[in-house]
Scaffold this motif. Structure first.
Motif, mmCIF file in Angstrom:
data_model
loop_
_atom_site.group_PDB
_atom_site.id
_atom_site.type_symbol
_atom_site.label_atom_id
_atom_site.label_comp_id
_atom_site.label_asym_id
_atom_site.label_seq_id
_atom_site.Cartn_x
_atom_site.Cartn_y
_atom_site.Cartn_z
ATOM 1 N N GLU A 220 0.814 -1.216 0.000
ATOM 2 C CA GLU A 220 0.000 0.000 0.000
ATOM 3 C C GLU A 220 0.849 1.267 0.000
ATOM 4 O O GLU A 220 0.551 2.227 -0.707
ATOM 5 C CB GLU A 220 -0.906 -0.023 1.229
ATOM 6 N N LEU A 221 1.913 1.266 0.777
ATOM 7 C CA LEU A 221 2.759 2.463 0.909
ATOM 8 C C LEU A 221 4.012 2.400 0.044
ATOM 9 O O LEU A 221 4.867 3.276 0.133
ATOM 10 C CB LEU A 221 3.134 2.670 2.368
ATOM 11 N N ASP A 222 4.121 1.358 -0.781
ATOM 12 C CA ASP A 222 5.262 1.165 -1.684
ATOM 13 C C ASP A 222 6.590 1.201 -0.919
ATOM 14 O O ASP A 222 7.557 1.835 -1.340
ATOM 15 C CB ASP A 222 5.238 2.207 -2.796
ATOM 16 N N LEU A 223 6.617 0.505 0.209
ATOM 17 C CA LEU A 223 7.817 0.501 1.050
ATOM 18 C C LEU A 223 8.962 -0.286 0.430
ATOM 19 O O LEU A 223 10.117 -0.081 0.802
ATOM 20 C CB LEU A 223 7.483 -0.040 2.441
ATOM 21 N N GLN A 224 8.655 -1.164 -0.514
ATOM 22 C CA GLN A 224 9.737 -1.893 -1.184
ATOM 23 C C GLN A 224 10.543 -0.942 -2.054
ATOM 24 O O GLN A 224 11.767 -0.935 -2.010
ATOM 25 C CB GLN A 224 9.183 -3.042 -2.020
ATOM 26 N N GLN A 225 9.862 -0.133 -2.816
ATOM 27 C CA GLN A 225 10.545 0.814 -3.702
ATOM 28 C C GLN A 225 11.281 1.892 -2.903
ATOM 29 O O GLN A 225 12.397 2.254 -3.229
ATOM 30 C CB GLN A 225 9.522 1.473 -4.644
ATOM 31 N N LYS A 226 10.648 2.373 -1.843
ATOM 32 C CA LYS A 226 11.195 3.514 -1.118
ATOM 33 C C LYS A 226 12.229 3.149 -0.055
ATOM 34 O O LYS A 226 13.158 3.902 0.178
ATOM 35 C CB LYS A 226 10.057 4.302 -0.498
ATOM 36 N N GLY B 118 13.166 -0.524 0.509
ATOM 37 C CA GLY B 118 13.691 -1.869 0.316
ATOM 38 C C GLY B 118 13.036 -2.943 1.168
ATOM 39 O O GLY B 118 13.616 -4.008 1.363
ATOM 40 N N LEU B 119 11.831 -2.697 1.674
ATOM 41 C CA LEU B 119 11.115 -3.692 2.469
ATOM 42 C C LEU B 119 10.215 -4.505 1.546
ATOM 43 O O LEU B 119 9.269 -3.985 0.984
ATOM 44 C CB LEU B 119 10.269 -3.019 3.555
ATOM 45 N N ALA B 120 10.507 -5.775 1.401
ATOM 46 C CA ALA B 120 9.759 -6.636 0.482
ATOM 47 C C ALA B 120 8.640 -7.362 1.206
ATOM 48 O O ALA B 120 8.801 -7.746 2.371
ATOM 49 C CB ALA B 120 10.701 -7.647 -0.165
ATOM 50 N N PRO B 121 7.504 -7.575 0.519
ATOM 51 C CA PRO B 121 6.463 -8.413 1.106
ATOM 52 C C PRO B 121 7.044 -9.790 1.447
ATOM 53 O O PRO B 121 7.875 -10.324 0.723
ATOM 54 C CB PRO B 121 5.409 -8.512 -0.005
ATOM 55 N N GLY B 122 6.620 -10.322 2.551
ATOM 56 C CA GLY B 122 7.133 -11.614 3.007
ATOM 57 C C GLY B 122 8.343 -11.509 3.910
ATOM 58 O O GLY B 122 8.779 -12.496 4.494
ATOM 59 N N SER B 123 8.888 -10.305 4.051
ATOM 60 C CA SER B 123 10.055 -10.103 4.921
ATOM 61 C C SER B 123 9.647 -10.282 6.374
ATOM 62 O O SER B 123 8.619 -9.790 6.819
ATOM 63 C CB SER B 123 10.616 -8.680 4.764
ATOM 64 N N ASP B 124 10.475 -11.008 7.121
ATOM 65 C CA ASP B 124 10.239 -11.182 8.546
ATOM 66 C C ASP B 124 10.902 -10.029 9.286
ATOM 67 O O ASP B 124 12.128 -9.958 9.380
ATOM 68 C CB ASP B 124 10.808 -12.512 9.024
ATOM 69 N N LEU B 125 10.104 -9.130 9.767
ATOM 70 C CA LEU B 125 10.618 -7.937 10.449
ATOM 71 C C LEU B 125 10.447 -8.041 11.951
ATOM 72 O O LEU B 125 10.592 -7.049 12.671
ATOM 73 C CB LEU B 125 9.890 -6.691 9.922
ATOM 74 N N SER B 126 10.171 -9.225 12.443
ATOM 75 C CA SER B 126 9.883 -9.396 13.864
ATOM 76 C C SER B 126 11.067 -9.020 14.754
ATOM 77 O O SER B 126 10.890 -8.703 15.917
ATOM 78 C CB SER B 126 9.447 -10.829 14.157
#
Length: 67
Positions: A47-53, A55-63
């Protein structure tokens, strides 16, 4: 953290582009992941295009972010 609040905080950080803001943005999905699960994190990233801005990719474990 409610999803609306997470979006609001992330949008504020998106106004800036420093490494500090990237770290702050990584902590937001980490909190969302703990409370709402990976699906909510992936939705937020897309939604916020955080991958492009930031480098946070969907499926990333950010826990582990923000510890």
């Amino acid at each position: 953290m409610k999803l609306d609040r997470a979006r609001e905080l992330a949008r504020v950080q998106l106004q800036f582009t420093s490494g500090y803001n990237r770290n702050a943005v990584r902590m937001i999905p980490a909190k969302v992941q703990k409370l709402h699960g990976q699906g909510a994190v992936d939705q937020l990233i897309r939604e916020l295009d955080l991958q492009q801005k930031f480098g946070l990719a969907p499926g990333s474990d950010l826990s582990r972010a923000g510890r």
